[in-house]
Design a protein around this motif. Sequence first.
Motif, PDB file in Angstrom:
ATOM      1  N   GLN A 174     -16.644 -26.364  21.538  1.00  0.00           N
ATOM      2  CA  GLN A 174     -15.733 -25.341  21.039  1.00  0.00           C
ATOM      3  C   GLN A 174     -14.971 -25.861  19.823  1.00  0.00           C
ATOM      4  O   GLN A 174     -14.824 -25.166  18.821  1.00  0.00           O
ATOM      5  CB  GLN A 174     -14.730 -24.941  22.126  1.00  0.00           C
ATOM      6  N   ALA A 175     -14.482 -27.091  19.908  1.00  0.00           N
ATOM      7  CA  ALA A 175     -13.596 -27.627  18.876  1.00  0.00           C
ATOM      8  C   ALA A 175     -14.338 -28.200  17.677  1.00  0.00           C
ATOM      9  O   ALA A 175     -13.797 -28.204  16.565  1.00  0.00           O
ATOM     10  CB  ALA A 175     -12.691 -28.716  19.481  1.00  0.00           C
ATOM     11  N   THR A 176     -15.567 -28.691  17.883  1.00  0.00           N
ATOM     12  CA  THR A 176     -16.284 -29.371  16.801  1.00  0.00           C
ATOM     13  C   THR A 176     -17.602 -28.687  16.469  1.00  0.00           C
ATOM     14  O   THR A 176     -17.891 -28.413  15.303  1.00  0.00           O
ATOM     15  CB  THR A 176     -16.538 -30.842  17.177  1.00  0.00           C
TER      16      THR A 176
ATOM     17  N   TYR B 257     -20.453 -25.486  16.767  1.00  0.00           N
ATOM     18  CA  TYR B 257     -20.374 -24.022  16.647  1.00  0.00           C
ATOM     19  C   TYR B 257     -19.183 -23.589  15.789  1.00  0.00           C
ATOM     20  O   TYR B 257     -18.423 -22.684  16.139  1.00  0.00           O
ATOM     21  CB  TYR B 257     -20.356 -23.362  18.029  1.00  0.00           C
ATOM     22  N   ARG B 258     -19.083 -24.264  14.649  1.00  0.00           N
ATOM     23  CA  ARG B 258     -18.077 -23.906  13.660  1.00  0.00           C
ATOM     24  C   ARG B 258     -18.768 -23.795  12.301  1.00  0.00           C
ATOM     25  O   ARG B 258     -19.629 -24.602  11.956  1.00  0.00           O
ATOM     26  CB  ARG B 258     -16.946 -24.929  13.620  1.00  0.00           C
TER      27      ARG B 258
ATOM     28  N   LEU C 169     -18.988 -24.422   8.720  1.00  0.00           N
ATOM     29  CA  LEU C 169     -18.424 -25.351   7.750  1.00  0.00           C
ATOM     30  C   LEU C 169     -18.753 -24.902   6.330  1.00  0.00           C
ATOM     31  O   LEU C 169     -19.779 -24.253   6.089  1.00  0.00           O
ATOM     32  CB  LEU C 169     -18.981 -26.758   7.974  1.00  0.00           C
TER      33      LEU C 169
ATOM     34  N   CYS D 251     -11.847 -28.776  14.837  1.00  0.00           N
ATOM     35  CA  CYS D 251     -11.149 -27.621  14.254  1.00  0.00           C
ATOM     36  C   CYS D 251     -11.436 -27.413  12.769  1.00  0.00           C
ATOM     37  O   CYS D 251     -10.790 -26.581  12.129  1.00  0.00           O
ATOM     38  CB  CYS D 251      -9.638 -27.698  14.495  1.00  0.00           C
TER      39      CYS D 251
ATOM     40  N   GLY E 273     -13.498 -25.913   9.660  1.00  0.00           N
ATOM     41  CA  GLY E 273     -14.283 -24.703   9.483  1.00  0.00           C
ATOM     42  C   GLY E 273     -13.816 -23.552  10.352  1.00  0.00           C
ATOM     43  O   GLY E 273     -12.691 -23.533  10.860  1.00  0.00           O
ATOM     44  N   ILE E 274     -14.702 -22.591  10.542  1.00  0.00           N
ATOM     45  CA  ILE E 274     -14.396 -21.353  11.253  1.00  0.00           C
ATOM     46  C   ILE E 274     -15.072 -21.384  12.616  1.00  0.00           C
ATOM     47  O   ILE E 274     -16.281 -21.582  12.716  1.00  0.00           O
ATOM     48  CB  ILE E 274     -14.899 -20.132  10.457  1.00  0.00           C
ATOM     49  N   SER E 275     -14.298 -21.170  13.669  1.00  0.00           N
ATOM     50  CA  SER E 275     -14.864 -21.119  15.008  1.00  0.00           C
ATOM     51  C   SER E 275     -15.689 -19.845  15.162  1.00  0.00           C
ATOM     52  O   SER E 275     -15.217 -18.744  14.880  1.00  0.00           O
ATOM     53  CB  SER E 275     -13.752 -21.152  16.062  1.00  0.00           C
ATOM     54  N   LEU E 276     -16.943 -19.995  15.612  1.00  0.00           N
ATOM     55  CA  LEU E 276     -17.829 -18.846  15.761  1.00  0.00           C
ATOM     56  C   LEU E 276     -17.586 -18.153  17.094  1.00  0.00           C
ATOM     57  O   LEU E 276     -17.484 -18.805  18.127  1.00  0.00           O
ATOM     58  CB  LEU E 276     -19.286 -19.292  15.664  1.00  0.00           C
TER      59      LEU E 276
ATOM     60  N   TYR F  81     -25.880 -22.128  10.801  1.00  0.00           N
ATOM     61  CA  TYR F  81     -25.479 -21.036  11.679  1.00  0.00           C
ATOM     62  C   TYR F  81     -25.485 -19.698  10.938  1.00  0.00           C
ATOM     63  O   TYR F  81     -25.332 -19.625   9.714  1.00  0.00           O
ATOM     64  CB  TYR F  81     -24.074 -21.284  12.227  1.00  0.00           C
TER      65      TYR F  81
END
Length: 373
Positions: free
Chosen positions: A230-232, A234-235, A237, A249, A251-254, A359
């Motif tokens: 969650q934190a690193t 699936y974001r 960048l 944390c 980039g954007i959390s998907l 992604y």
Amino acid sequence: MSPAQGIRNYMDIWDKRDDMVVHGTDPYNAEPSPCVLADRTLTPLDAFYSRNHGPIPDLDPASWRLTVDGLVGHPLTLSLEDLRSDFSEHALVATLQCAGNRRADLIKVRDIPGEDPWGPGAISTAHWNGVKLADVLARAELCPEAAHIAFAAPDVSDIADPPQPYGGSIPVAKAITGQVLLAWGMNGRPLPRAHGAPVRAIVPGWIGARSVKWLQRVTAQAEPSDNYFQATAYRMLPSEADPARTGPCAGISLGPVTLNTAILRPDDGARLRPGLTQIAGYAYAGENRAVARVDVSLDEGGTWIQADLDEQVSPWAWQHWRTTADLGEGETVITARAWDTAGATQPESARHLWNPKGYANTSWARIHVTCHS
């Protein structure tokens, strides 16, 4: 044992088709060939894509327990029988899509080391049975300060450093809608081990990574999960970022998926006879939207044909589409794009979407075919 024999054994273990496109056996990651998904609202269990981050657990349904804790007034420990007997059963048809679906087209733009080259088959749809997460959280009595619901599973992944069990979270606002399931059934059968048995989360409209499998704990908390996935991971960048140097944390959390489409038939690279040819695919709009239109082009977007679009069987399901086009001699690039009910469409090129984790490729779908008499 040859590599082919090794893959064959994995097909047997997880009850998958022989023609699955296998990206890895440990952990097991595979998708169906595009043509297998064509014209099917529900994906057969033996063709449903499989995305894993570690070894697939083998949990005993009789001894399995779900812990509900954190910012709740009444923590719960529930067996599978408790879920079945104490809460109303609910069902829905929902599409799950990996955040890396169609990554292969991004890899054509620029290499993405360490990431599987998923084609358009990292998406599937099933009829799910279970109980509403909202009903379980109501029984546990959420505290006012609870803003996120974290899911925890026992599958340990070496992708994280140091290795850790898989987890993730969704906002309370999504969790209490009644849309999210704690599912034990899939397409009228008990949930298969490879897909999260005995119970998994189904978070419709969101990336598949949030529909945590082999669920063991549901925790209400003030902040999002600090789990690696969650934190690193699936974001989203920035294109210039180095994933090896970015911390939690970035980039954007998907979360909610975005509008996408793919061409399932004919196959990319197919050799066909000139003349009338059926072209078919899927489109999926994700959270709180539906697909409004699908266009197909034979001249790289110079002109478009509007495809016939199936009705949406569920607010959370993909829609299949098809059209017939007259293909001439030689090579043709077939292109498809979707529009959603908000009037949004897809970006033209994967070049504009390239990111270092590969992604959310939602660019126009393209295949190349060659026609000869």
